[in-house]
Design a protein around this motif. Structure first.
Motif, PDB file in Angstrom:
ATOM      1  N   ALA A 246      15.745  -1.144  18.334  1.00 35.19           N
ATOM      2  CA  ALA A 246      14.866  -2.098  19.013  1.00 35.19           C
ATOM      3  C   ALA A 246      13.454  -1.558  19.218  1.00 35.19           C
ATOM      4  O   ALA A 246      12.634  -2.205  19.873  1.00 35.19           O
ATOM      5  N   ASP A 247      13.149  -0.381  18.662  1.00 36.39           N
ATOM      6  CA  ASP A 247      11.839   0.244  18.868  1.00 36.39           C
ATOM      7  C   ASP A 247      10.768  -0.390  17.987  1.00 36.39           C
ATOM      8  O   ASP A 247      11.053  -0.944  16.922  1.00 36.39           O
ATOM      9  N   GLU A 248       9.512  -0.260  18.428  1.00 37.78           N
ATOM     10  CA  GLU A 248       8.375  -0.677  17.626  1.00 37.78           C
ATOM     11  C   GLU A 248       7.929   0.509  16.775  1.00 37.78           C
ATOM     12  O   GLU A 248       7.669   1.587  17.303  1.00 37.78           O
ATOM     13  N   PRO A 249       7.829   0.356  15.459  1.00 39.23           N
ATOM     14  CA  PRO A 249       7.393   1.460  14.602  1.00 39.23           C
ATOM     15  C   PRO A 249       5.988   1.932  14.972  1.00 39.23           C
ATOM     16  O   PRO A 249       5.113   1.125  15.282  1.00 39.23           O
ATOM     17  N   ARG A 250       5.791   3.249  14.920  1.00 40.86           N
ATOM     18  CA  ARG A 250       4.489   3.822  15.246  1.00 40.86           C
ATOM     19  C   ARG A 250       3.634   4.080  14.009  1.00 40.86           C
ATOM     20  O   ARG A 250       2.449   4.378  14.139  1.00 40.86           O
ATOM     21  N   CYS A 251       4.219   3.984  12.839  1.00 41.00           N
ATOM     22  CA  CYS A 251       3.479   4.224  11.600  1.00 41.00           C
ATOM     23  C   CYS A 251       4.221   3.531  10.460  1.00 41.00           C
ATOM     24  O   CYS A 251       5.313   2.981  10.650  1.00 41.00           O
TER      25      CYS A 251
ATOM     26  N   ASP B 201       0.847  -1.193   0.000  1.00 39.64           N
ATOM     27  CA  ASP B 201       0.000   0.000   0.000  1.00 39.64           C
ATOM     28  C   ASP B 201       0.886   1.247   0.000  1.00 39.64           C
ATOM     29  O   ASP B 201       1.160   1.828   1.048  1.00 39.64           O
ATOM     30  N   ILE B 202       1.355   1.637  -1.177  1.00 43.98           N
ATOM     31  CA  ILE B 202       2.212   2.812  -1.285  1.00 43.98           C
ATOM     32  C   ILE B 202       1.451   4.078  -0.909  1.00 43.98           C
ATOM     33  O   ILE B 202       2.041   5.044  -0.417  1.00 43.98           O
ATOM     34  N   ASP B 203       0.131   4.065  -1.083  1.00 40.52           N
ATOM     35  CA  ASP B 203      -0.662   5.245  -0.739  1.00 40.52           C
ATOM     36  C   ASP B 203      -0.628   5.519   0.756  1.00 40.52           C
ATOM     37  O   ASP B 203      -0.654   6.675   1.183  1.00 40.52           O
ATOM     38  N   GLU B 204      -0.571   4.467   1.579  1.00 34.98           N
ATOM     39  CA  GLU B 204      -0.476   4.663   3.025  1.00 34.98           C
ATOM     40  C   GLU B 204       0.839   5.366   3.381  1.00 34.98           C
ATOM     41  O   GLU B 204       0.865   6.275   4.213  1.00 34.98           O
ATOM     42  N   LEU B 205       1.917   4.948   2.745  1.00 37.44           N
ATOM     43  CA  LEU B 205       3.209   5.601   2.977  1.00 37.44           C
ATOM     44  C   LEU B 205       3.158   7.062   2.561  1.00 37.44           C
ATOM     45  O   LEU B 205       3.671   7.941   3.264  1.00 37.44           O
ATOM     46  N   ARG B 206       2.531   7.339   1.421  1.00 32.77           N
ATOM     47  CA  ARG B 206       2.454   8.711   0.941  1.00 32.77           C
ATOM     48  C   ARG B 206       1.609   9.574   1.866  1.00 32.77           C
ATOM     49  O   ARG B 206       1.924  10.747   2.095  1.00 32.77           O
ATOM     50  N   ARG B 207       0.538   9.015   2.412  1.00 31.49           N
ATOM     51  CA  ARG B 207      -0.288   9.768   3.362  1.00 31.49           C
ATOM     52  C   ARG B 207       0.509  10.079   4.631  1.00 31.49           C
ATOM     53  O   ARG B 207       0.461  11.205   5.158  1.00 31.49           O
ATOM     54  N   ASP B 208       1.223   9.085   5.143  1.00 36.30           N
ATOM     55  CA  ASP B 208       2.057   9.310   6.337  1.00 36.30           C
ATOM     56  C   ASP B 208       3.121  10.362   6.060  1.00 36.30           C
ATOM     57  O   ASP B 208       3.408  11.220   6.903  1.00 36.30           O
ATOM     58  N   LEU B 209       3.722  10.289   4.864  1.00 41.19           N
ATOM     59  CA  LEU B 209       4.783  11.229   4.517  1.00 41.19           C
ATOM     60  C   LEU B 209       4.242  12.656   4.434  1.00 41.19           C
ATOM     61  O   LEU B 209       4.842  13.590   4.961  1.00 41.19           O
TER      62      LEU B 209
ATOM     63  N   GLY C 270      20.191   3.298  15.612  1.00 36.44           N
ATOM     64  CA  GLY C 270      18.891   3.548  15.025  1.00 36.44           C
ATOM     65  C   GLY C 270      19.003   4.491  13.855  1.00 36.44           C
ATOM     66  O   GLY C 270      20.092   4.712  13.312  1.00 36.44           O
ATOM     67  N   ALA C 271      17.876   5.053  13.453  1.00 37.97           N
ATOM     68  CA  ALA C 271      17.837   5.929  12.294  1.00 37.97           C
ATOM     69  C   ALA C 271      17.065   7.206  12.609  1.00 37.97           C
ATOM     70  O   ALA C 271      15.992   7.159  13.204  1.00 37.97           O
ATOM     71  N   GLU C 272      17.623   8.319  12.201  1.00 38.70           N
ATOM     72  CA  GLU C 272      16.915   9.587  12.230  1.00 38.70           C
ATOM     73  C   GLU C 272      16.294   9.772  10.842  1.00 38.70           C
ATOM     74  O   GLU C 272      16.990   9.632   9.830  1.00 38.70           O
ATOM     75  N   TRP C 273      15.018  10.079  10.780  1.00 36.84           N
ATOM     76  CA  TRP C 273      14.360  10.189   9.479  1.00 36.84           C
ATOM     77  C   TRP C 273      13.484  11.436   9.430  1.00 36.84           C
ATOM     78  O   TRP C 273      13.072  11.967  10.450  1.00 36.84           O
TER      79      TRP C 273
ATOM     80  N   LEU D 236       5.729   4.814   7.923  1.00 37.54           N
ATOM     81  CA  LEU D 236       7.012   5.441   7.595  1.00 37.54           C
ATOM     82  C   LEU D 236       8.118   4.978   8.530  1.00 37.54           C
ATOM     83  O   LEU D 236       9.252   4.752   8.102  1.00 37.54           O
ATOM     84  N   GLU D 237       7.795   4.847   9.822  1.00 42.04           N
ATOM     85  CA  GLU D 237       8.819   4.369  10.759  1.00 42.04           C
ATOM     86  C   GLU D 237       9.174   2.919  10.475  1.00 42.04           C
ATOM     87  O   GLU D 237      10.339   2.529  10.627  1.00 42.04           O
ATOM     88  N   ALA D 238       8.194   2.122  10.077  1.00 38.91           N
ATOM     89  CA  ALA D 238       8.486   0.734   9.713  1.00 38.91           C
ATOM     90  C   ALA D 238       9.421   0.691   8.512  1.00 38.91           C
ATOM     91  O   ALA D 238      10.365  -0.109   8.467  1.00 38.91           O
ATOM     92  N   LEU D 239       9.185   1.583   7.537  1.00 40.31           N
ATOM     93  CA  LEU D 239      10.058   1.656   6.363  1.00 40.31           C
ATOM     94  C   LEU D 239      11.454   2.112   6.764  1.00 40.31           C
ATOM     95  O   LEU D 239      12.458   1.537   6.313  1.00 40.31           O
ATOM     96  N   ALA D 240      11.542   3.158   7.602  1.00 35.31           N
ATOM     97  CA  ALA D 240      12.847   3.661   8.042  1.00 35.31           C
ATOM     98  C   ALA D 240      13.641   2.568   8.754  1.00 35.31           C
ATOM     99  O   ALA D 240      14.853   2.430   8.547  1.00 35.31           O
ATOM    100  N   LEU D 241      12.959   1.772   9.573  1.00 32.79           N
ATOM    101  CA  LEU D 241      13.646   0.709  10.309  1.00 32.79           C
ATOM    102  C   LEU D 241      14.114  -0.390   9.367  1.00 32.79           C
ATOM    103  O   LEU D 241      15.216  -0.932   9.534  1.00 32.79           O
ATOM    104  N   GLU D 242      13.315  -0.701   8.355  1.00 32.74           N
ATOM    105  CA  GLU D 242      13.722  -1.717   7.384  1.00 32.74           C
ATOM    106  C   GLU D 242      14.932  -1.235   6.573  1.00 32.74           C
ATOM    107  O   GLU D 242      15.845  -2.007   6.275  1.00 32.74           O
ATOM    108  N   ILE D 243      14.930   0.054   6.206  1.00 32.29           N
ATOM    109  CA  ILE D 243      16.072   0.612   5.480  1.00 32.29           C
ATOM    110  C   ILE D 243      17.322   0.574   6.357  1.00 32.29           C
ATOM    111  O   ILE D 243      18.415   0.231   5.903  1.00 32.29           O
TER     112      ILE D 243
END
Length: 213
Positions: free
Chosen positions: A103-108, A77-85, A134-137, A110-117
């Protein structure tokens, strides 16, 4: 556009710190802060690699080549990512950047994507699972047809620890930086092999011979 700075085992500068800087003869430079300017002992100290301005010893196991991946984002669902962005980049959100710990749980989404990257690029680091890693995004929404430069593009800049620079004037660079496009178009990202000195901000006047688009 989702921008991300991966920081395997990063060090955070205290907000109420004063800075003292000393250079070592070897390949590293050391920046030290103390909570009290009169204190003899350092409460906080970070060693910087003099070759790239990252925290010394934290790039082991990382592939630091500049790379580009077409179609790397497989998303149901790329649209969900775009809405979050769009929401993260809107005036409704006071933060300019966000942090997701290893070790954090993604809250949205975009955070899930940032953690995967982060895991894809920094997973080979011996510090990848460290609690301080971790990652700053952050998110960017640009209109390429706009007459306003700020709305149209991101000007040349260096990713860095903004707090360390604002409080102490030093440049501490991330181990890795990435840019992820959530649309097919947009202004290209240009990467040049040049950075300022970590301590005085000076930039070499020599001709830049290499870059990536």
């Amino acid at each position: 556009v989702l921008s991300l700075r991966a920081a395997p085992h990063c060090a955070r500068t205290p907000t109420r710190a004063t800075l003292g800087v000393r250079r070592n003869r070897g390949a590293e430079a050391r920046a030290c802060t103390t909570m009290d300017a009169s204190a003899l002992d350092d409460d906080f100290c970070v060693a910087l690699d003099a070759t790239d301005g990252t925290i010394e010893g934290t790039t082991a196991g990382l592939d630091l080549r500049t790379r580009c991946y077409d179609g790397a984002l497989a998303c149901d669902d790329i649209d969900e990512l775009r809405r979050d962005l769009a929401f993260a980049a809107s005036p409704l959100v006071p933060n300019d950047t966000f942090w997701i710990g290893a070790a954090d749980e993604p809250r949205c989404a975009l955070e899930a994507l940032a953690l995967e990257i982060f895991r894809a690029h920094a997973g080979s680091s011996p510090f990848a699972a460290d609690a301080k890693s971790g990652a700053e995004w952050w998110a960017q929404v640009k209109t390429t047809a706009s007459a306003d430069e700020a709305e149209r593009e991101v000007s040349f800049h260096w990713d860095k620890d903004e707090q360390a620079h604002a409080l102490h004037g030093i440049y501490v660079f991330p181990q890795l930086s990435t840019v992820t496009y959530l649309v097919d178009g947009g202004a290209p990202t240009i990467v040049l092999e040049r950075r300022p000195d970590s301590f005085d901000g000076s930039i070499s006047p020599l001709l830049i011979e290499a870059g990536a688009l």
